[in-house]
Design a protein around this motif. Structure first.
Motif, PDB file in Angstrom:
ATOM      1  N   CYS A  69      24.879 -25.231  -8.213  1.00 43.98           N
ATOM      2  CA  CYS A  69      26.342 -25.080  -8.127  1.00 43.98           C
ATOM      3  C   CYS A  69      26.869 -23.890  -8.935  1.00 43.98           C
ATOM      4  O   CYS A  69      28.060 -23.605  -8.898  1.00 43.98           O
ATOM      5  CB  CYS A  69      27.040 -26.368  -8.576  1.00 43.98           C
ATOM      6  N   LYS A  70      25.975 -23.221  -9.690  1.00 48.00           N
ATOM      7  CA  LYS A  70      26.322 -22.043 -10.506  1.00 48.00           C
ATOM      8  C   LYS A  70      27.292 -22.353 -11.641  1.00 48.00           C
ATOM      9  O   LYS A  70      27.906 -21.466 -12.205  1.00 48.00           O
ATOM     10  CB  LYS A  70      26.900 -20.906  -9.646  1.00 48.00           C
ATOM     11  N   ARG A  71      27.433 -23.613 -11.995  1.00 47.99           N
ATOM     12  CA  ARG A  71      28.311 -24.024 -13.097  1.00 47.99           C
ATOM     13  C   ARG A  71      27.613 -23.738 -14.414  1.00 47.99           C
ATOM     14  O   ARG A  71      26.426 -23.988 -14.574  1.00 47.99           O
ATOM     15  CB  ARG A  71      28.630 -25.511 -12.954  1.00 47.99           C
ATOM     16  N   GLY A  72      28.328 -23.169 -15.369  1.00 47.89           N
ATOM     17  CA  GLY A  72      27.798 -22.890 -16.688  1.00 47.89           C
ATOM     18  C   GLY A  72      28.282 -23.913 -17.702  1.00 47.89           C
ATOM     19  O   GLY A  72      29.374 -24.468 -17.569  1.00 47.89           O
ATOM     20  N   PHE A  73      27.465 -24.170 -18.699  1.00 46.52           N
ATOM     21  CA  PHE A  73      27.786 -25.139 -19.745  1.00 46.52           C
ATOM     22  C   PHE A  73      27.523 -24.519 -21.109  1.00 46.52           C
ATOM     23  O   PHE A  73      26.439 -24.013 -21.370  1.00 46.52           O
ATOM     24  CB  PHE A  73      26.927 -26.407 -19.606  1.00 46.52           C
ATOM     25  N   TYR A  74      28.535 -24.536 -21.975  1.00 48.36           N
ATOM     26  CA  TYR A  74      28.358 -24.103 -23.355  1.00 48.36           C
ATOM     27  C   TYR A  74      27.682 -25.219 -24.145  1.00 48.36           C
ATOM     28  O   TYR A  74      27.646 -26.368 -23.729  1.00 48.36           O
ATOM     29  CB  TYR A  74      29.705 -23.764 -23.998  1.00 48.36           C
ATOM     30  N   LYS A  75      27.163 -24.882 -25.313  1.00 44.86           N
ATOM     31  CA  LYS A  75      26.469 -25.844 -26.179  1.00 44.86           C
ATOM     32  C   LYS A  75      27.319 -27.082 -26.442  1.00 44.86           C
ATOM     33  O   LYS A  75      26.818 -28.195 -26.466  1.00 44.86           O
ATOM     34  CB  LYS A  75      26.108 -25.141 -27.498  1.00 44.86           C
ATOM     35  N   GLU A  76      28.617 -26.900 -26.602  1.00 46.56           N
ATOM     36  CA  GLU A  76      29.517 -28.017 -26.881  1.00 46.56           C
ATOM     37  C   GLU A  76      29.638 -28.967 -25.690  1.00 46.56           C
ATOM     38  O   GLU A  76      30.045 -30.118 -25.848  1.00 46.56           O
ATOM     39  CB  GLU A  76      30.911 -27.505 -27.250  1.00 46.56           C
ATOM     40  N   GLU A  77      29.292 -28.507 -24.490  1.00 45.31           N
ATOM     41  CA  GLU A  77      29.399 -29.322 -23.278  1.00 45.31           C
ATOM     42  C   GLU A  77      28.085 -29.988 -22.889  1.00 45.31           C
ATOM     43  O   GLU A  77      28.044 -30.714 -21.902  1.00 45.31           O
ATOM     44  CB  GLU A  77      29.854 -28.447 -22.100  1.00 45.31           C
ATOM     45  N   PHE A  78      26.998 -29.758 -23.634  1.00 46.02           N
ATOM     46  CA  PHE A  78      25.703 -30.338 -23.300  1.00 46.02           C
ATOM     47  C   PHE A  78      25.763 -31.856 -23.380  1.00 46.02           C
ATOM     48  O   PHE A  78      26.339 -32.417 -24.317  1.00 46.02           O
ATOM     49  CB  PHE A  78      24.613 -29.846 -24.247  1.00 46.02           C
ATOM     50  N   THR A  79      25.159 -32.508 -22.416  1.00 45.75           N
ATOM     51  CA  THR A  79      25.042 -33.958 -22.444  1.00 45.75           C
ATOM     52  C   THR A  79      23.883 -34.331 -23.368  1.00 45.75           C
ATOM     53  O   THR A  79      23.068 -33.481 -23.734  1.00 45.75           O
ATOM     54  CB  THR A  79      24.788 -34.515 -21.031  1.00 45.75           C
ATOM     55  N   SER A  80      23.777 -35.594 -23.708  1.00 45.41           N
ATOM     56  CA  SER A  80      22.667 -36.036 -24.561  1.00 45.41           C
ATOM     57  C   SER A  80      21.330 -35.840 -23.845  1.00 45.41           C
ATOM     58  O   SER A  80      20.317 -35.545 -24.470  1.00 45.41           O
ATOM     59  CB  SER A  80      22.857 -37.491 -24.972  1.00 45.41           C
ATOM     60  N   GLU A  81      21.335 -35.966 -22.529  1.00 46.03           N
ATOM     61  CA  GLU A  81      20.129 -35.731 -21.726  1.00 46.03           C
ATOM     62  C   GLU A  81      19.684 -34.266 -21.825  1.00 46.03           C
ATOM     63  O   GLU A  81      18.492 -33.979 -21.960  1.00 46.03           O
ATOM     64  CB  GLU A  81      20.424 -36.104 -20.267  1.00 46.03           C
ATOM     65  N   MET A  82      20.639 -33.354 -21.792  1.00 43.45           N
ATOM     66  CA  MET A  82      20.317 -31.937 -21.927  1.00 43.45           C
ATOM     67  C   MET A  82      19.817 -31.619 -23.330  1.00 43.45           C
ATOM     68  O   MET A  82      18.874 -30.838 -23.492  1.00 43.45           O
ATOM     69  CB  MET A  82      21.565 -31.097 -21.599  1.00 43.45           C
ATOM     70  N   GLU A  83      20.421 -32.204 -24.345  1.00 40.99           N
ATOM     71  CA  GLU A  83      20.005 -32.012 -25.730  1.00 40.99           C
ATOM     72  C   GLU A  83      18.561 -32.475 -25.950  1.00 40.99           C
ATOM     73  O   GLU A  83      17.783 -31.788 -26.601  1.00 40.99           O
ATOM     74  CB  GLU A  83      20.924 -32.782 -26.691  1.00 40.99           C
ATOM     75  N   ARG A  84      18.216 -33.626 -25.395  1.00 38.59           N
ATOM     76  CA  ARG A  84      16.853 -34.143 -25.543  1.00 38.59           C
ATOM     77  C   ARG A  84      15.824 -33.242 -24.876  1.00 38.59           C
ATOM     78  O   ARG A  84      14.718 -33.086 -25.377  1.00 38.59           O
ATOM     79  CB  ARG A  84      16.757 -35.565 -24.978  1.00 38.59           C
ATOM     80  N   ALA A  85      16.180 -32.661 -23.738  1.00 31.43           N
ATOM     81  CA  ALA A  85      15.241 -31.807 -23.003  1.00 31.43           C
ATOM     82  C   ALA A  85      14.975 -30.493 -23.736  1.00 31.43           C
ATOM     83  O   ALA A  85      13.929 -29.873 -23.540  1.00 31.43           O
ATOM     84  CB  ALA A  85      15.773 -31.526 -21.610  1.00 31.43           C
ATOM     85  N   LEU A  86      15.919 -30.064 -24.553  1.00 31.52           N
ATOM     86  CA  LEU A  86      15.706 -28.834 -25.323  1.00 31.52           C
ATOM     87  C   LEU A  86      14.801 -29.113 -26.500  1.00 31.52           C
ATOM     88  O   LEU A  86      14.069 -28.333 -26.950  1.00 31.52           O
ATOM     89  CB  LEU A  86      17.036 -28.257 -25.815  1.00 31.52           C
TER      90      LEU A  86
END
Length: 86
Positions: A69-86
C-alpha cells in the motif's frame, strides 16, 4: 615596522547520516492494509563529525514502509508486532 603573525584554523564539523540498514519484517502484517510480509524497516544512525570523521552517534532514525500500500510508518507508529520483529 611592526611584525605581526596570526594563525587561522578552520574546523569542519556537523552532522552526517551513517550507513542505512534495511530489514524485511516477515510474518508481520501491515497495520494499514493487513498484508503480511510486505513491511520493510529502515534504520539509519546520525553522527556528529569533525573533519568528516564520526565522533559519536547523535540519534538513530527508524522508518517502515509497506510495499503493497506504500504507507510509511514512523518509529512512534510501530505496533508491538513490528517492534518485536526488529
Amino acid at each position: 615596522m611592526k611584525n605581526s603573525s596570526f594563525v587561522v584554523m578552520i574546523l569542519f564539523f556537523g552532522t552526517r547520516s551513517g550507513k542505512k540498514q534495511t530489514k524485511t519484517l516477515s510474518n508481520v502484517s501491515c497495520p494499514h492494509c493487513s498484508q503480511t510480509g510486505t513491511l520493510t524497516a529502515i534504520t539509519q544512525p546520525n553522527y556528529v563529525h569533525l573533519f568528516w570523521i564520526p565522533i559519536f552517534k547523535l540519534k538513530t532514525s527508524q522508518f517502515a514502509e509497506c510495499s503493497h500500500c506504500k504507507r510509511g510508518f514512523y518509529k512512534e507508529e510501530f505496533t508491538s508486532e513490528m517492534e518485536r520483529a526488529l
